[in-house]
Design a protein around this motif. Sequence first.
Motif, PDB file in Angstrom:
ATOM      1  N   ALA A  69     -78.747 -18.128   1.331  1.00  0.00           N
ATOM      2  CA  ALA A  69     -79.040 -17.134   2.367  1.00  0.00           C
ATOM      3  C   ALA A  69     -78.180 -15.887   2.198  1.00  0.00           C
ATOM      4  O   ALA A  69     -77.007 -15.966   1.825  1.00  0.00           O
ATOM      5  N   THR A  70     -78.778 -14.729   2.491  1.00  0.00           N
ATOM      6  CA  THR A  70     -78.069 -13.444   2.473  1.00  0.00           C
ATOM      7  C   THR A  70     -78.373 -12.705   3.767  1.00  0.00           C
ATOM      8  O   THR A  70     -79.547 -12.521   4.123  1.00  0.00           O
ATOM      9  N   LEU A 141     -72.195 -13.040  16.402  1.00  0.00           N
ATOM     10  CA  LEU A 141     -72.267 -13.672  15.089  1.00  0.00           C
ATOM     11  C   LEU A 141     -71.626 -12.826  14.000  1.00  0.00           C
ATOM     12  O   LEU A 141     -71.149 -13.363  12.993  1.00  0.00           O
ATOM     13  N   GLU A 142     -71.612 -11.523  14.181  1.00  0.00           N
ATOM     14  CA  GLU A 142     -71.047 -10.639  13.169  1.00  0.00           C
ATOM     15  C   GLU A 142     -69.542 -10.496  13.259  1.00  0.00           C
ATOM     16  O   GLU A 142     -68.938  -9.736  12.487  1.00  0.00           O
ATOM     17  N   ALA A 146     -62.387 -17.148  10.687  1.00  0.00           N
ATOM     18  CA  ALA A 146     -61.218 -17.545   9.898  1.00  0.00           C
ATOM     19  C   ALA A 146     -61.394 -18.996   9.469  1.00  0.00           C
ATOM     20  O   ALA A 146     -61.463 -19.899  10.312  1.00  0.00           O
ATOM     21  N   ASP A 147     -61.515 -19.212   8.156  1.00  0.00           N
ATOM     22  CA  ASP A 147     -61.647 -20.565   7.604  1.00  0.00           C
ATOM     23  C   ASP A 147     -62.786 -21.341   8.257  1.00  0.00           C
ATOM     24  O   ASP A 147     -62.643 -22.508   8.639  1.00  0.00           O
ATOM     25  N   ASP A 148     -63.915 -20.697   8.428  1.00  0.00           N
ATOM     26  CA  ASP A 148     -65.055 -21.331   9.074  1.00  0.00           C
ATOM     27  C   ASP A 148     -66.345 -20.710   8.541  1.00  0.00           C
ATOM     28  O   ASP A 148     -66.315 -19.674   7.855  1.00  0.00           O
ATOM     29  N   ASN A 149     -67.471 -21.337   8.837  1.00  0.00           N
ATOM     30  CA  ASN A 149     -68.767 -20.865   8.359  1.00  0.00           C
ATOM     31  C   ASN A 149     -69.861 -21.173   9.371  1.00  0.00           C
ATOM     32  O   ASN A 149     -69.705 -22.043  10.233  1.00  0.00           O
ATOM     33  N   TYR A 150     -70.966 -20.464   9.235  1.00  0.00           N
ATOM     34  CA  TYR A 150     -72.199 -20.827   9.916  1.00  0.00           C
ATOM     35  C   TYR A 150     -73.151 -21.404   8.877  1.00  0.00           C
ATOM     36  O   TYR A 150     -73.064 -21.093   7.685  1.00  0.00           O
ATOM     37  N   TYR A 151     -74.071 -22.244   9.337  1.00  0.00           N
ATOM     38  CA  TYR A 151     -75.134 -22.692   8.437  1.00  0.00           C
ATOM     39  C   TYR A 151     -76.405 -22.966   9.232  1.00  0.00           C
ATOM     40  O   TYR A 151     -76.362 -23.284  10.421  1.00  0.00           O
ATOM     41  N   THR A 170     -73.491 -16.225   5.924  1.00  0.00           N
ATOM     42  CA  THR A 170     -72.295 -15.472   6.311  1.00  0.00           C
ATOM     43  C   THR A 170     -72.738 -14.156   6.939  1.00  0.00           C
ATOM     44  O   THR A 170     -73.405 -13.349   6.298  1.00  0.00           O
ATOM     45  N   PHE A 171     -72.344 -13.956   8.188  1.00  0.00           N
ATOM     46  CA  PHE A 171     -72.723 -12.741   8.898  1.00  0.00           C
ATOM     47  C   PHE A 171     -71.670 -11.643   8.779  1.00  0.00           C
ATOM     48  O   PHE A 171     -71.935 -10.485   9.083  1.00  0.00           O
ATOM     49  N   ALA A 172     -70.465 -12.008   8.361  1.00  0.00           N
ATOM     50  CA  ALA A 172     -69.374 -11.044   8.190  1.00  0.00           C
ATOM     51  C   ALA A 172     -68.394 -11.592   7.169  1.00  0.00           C
ATOM     52  O   ALA A 172     -68.289 -12.811   6.974  1.00  0.00           O
ATOM     53  N   GLU A 173     -67.694 -10.712   6.489  1.00  0.00           N
ATOM     54  CA  GLU A 173     -66.696 -11.127   5.515  1.00  0.00           C
ATOM     55  C   GLU A 173     -65.651 -11.992   6.214  1.00  0.00           C
ATOM     56  O   GLU A 173     -65.055 -11.594   7.208  1.00  0.00           O
ATOM     57  N   PRO A 174     -65.427 -13.231   5.736  1.00  0.00           N
ATOM     58  CA  PRO A 174     -64.508 -14.134   6.432  1.00  0.00           C
ATOM     59  C   PRO A 174     -63.051 -13.687   6.327  1.00  0.00           C
ATOM     60  O   PRO A 174     -62.669 -12.968   5.398  1.00  0.00           O
TER      61      PRO A 174
END
Length: 416
Positions: A69-70, A141-142, A146-151, A170-174
Amino acid sequence: MDSFNKTNLQNIKDIFEEKTGVALETRRRRQPIRAAMLVAAVLVCSLTMTAFAVSLFSSLSGDDLSLSATYEGNGIVTIQVANKSDKDLSFQRQLKLMRWSTGKEVEPVSDTIVFDGTEFEAHTNGVMTVDLSKAYDMDFLEQPLADDNYYFVLTNNNFMFGQDWMCFVTFAEPIKTVVDDPIPVTPVEADKELVAQIMEELQPYFENYYTDIADRRNHADNYLVKCQELLATLDRDIVASEASSLAIDGLNPDVVFDKTAPLETQHWLTGLHEHTLDGYGIPVGSAEGESALVLSAYVPQHKGEVDGGAEVPLLYFFTYSVDDIQSPEDYAFIHGQIITFEQLEQYKVYEDDQYVCYEVTDLFYTNLRQHVESIISQRSDIYFDEQVWERVENIYTYYKDRDVLASRFYYNVPVE
């Protein structure tokens, strides 16, 4: 056997209404004939749905796909889909958005998710577009994690087991956590025990490590020239390894490599590639293009990463055509060492009428921990702690097991 009663009938009606969406009228007077008809209808409906589910694309039937996904902005997500199955794949127009750290669904503000391009024929690639702008608070969401992700969890059959698939988004640079007390990694040092096994004329090439790409390339070129000079003095030919279609199945391992990663994603922690160079830029064979099949561990580039990372080569496999080996006394050249096929017999892990394969990791390094630390010391973007080390060690131990390997070799294309 217990008799059929009102409770049984009501349960069947509830199931029928749930599966079909048809509301059944409630009557006070019992009607045995209609009750029997209802039971038959429910049974037919259940059998039909079961048969339909079996025919659908399902990982339980060996169907395979990949998703990537992008986030394009403004709530739009494009999902690259590769259907690797013989079956067509049709996604339902529904998804779940999950938070990795909690495993809980992110509640939408509405059900208005717009899908485009949900049909993928067998053995085709394509793009599915999802518009989340009206269904979720995109400002929320954007916000960087920190050290986490959505899926996403996507499905073709109401999120049934084997018919739902994860896809990270990824909705924003982590935000990457700064490691306060990382395990110190020593600079790259020569494996002295290994160097002692190398042909004396080639030992200097294994005693130094070059960080500059141009220096590495020049070093490798000079090494190959020296190899050819040495081999020309032998009175026997060297059997060259082959980059065959023989591969090792890394899906569904029977062990948990990293307990912080979900069971269904353990295979994401390993990789299998053909490499012409070892982890230090030295050719694995004696001629340009000669390669080894390398099984690697992926180590995180930041804390908590469990879906890929940086590659650390762990196990080296050399494959030869059976027809090229005329005698056990024939020579192979592997990583600076000349060895007969009689001596290689102790490393053999697979053989059929066409190919024989040897796991020759011991000819590449002698100490696993030292090797891993030396490899990762070449990069400044790797997170390494005891949890990561345990992951690497588990992968190494699992695939070093001859019984495991014996059941995991396969050809990734038909053998002619």
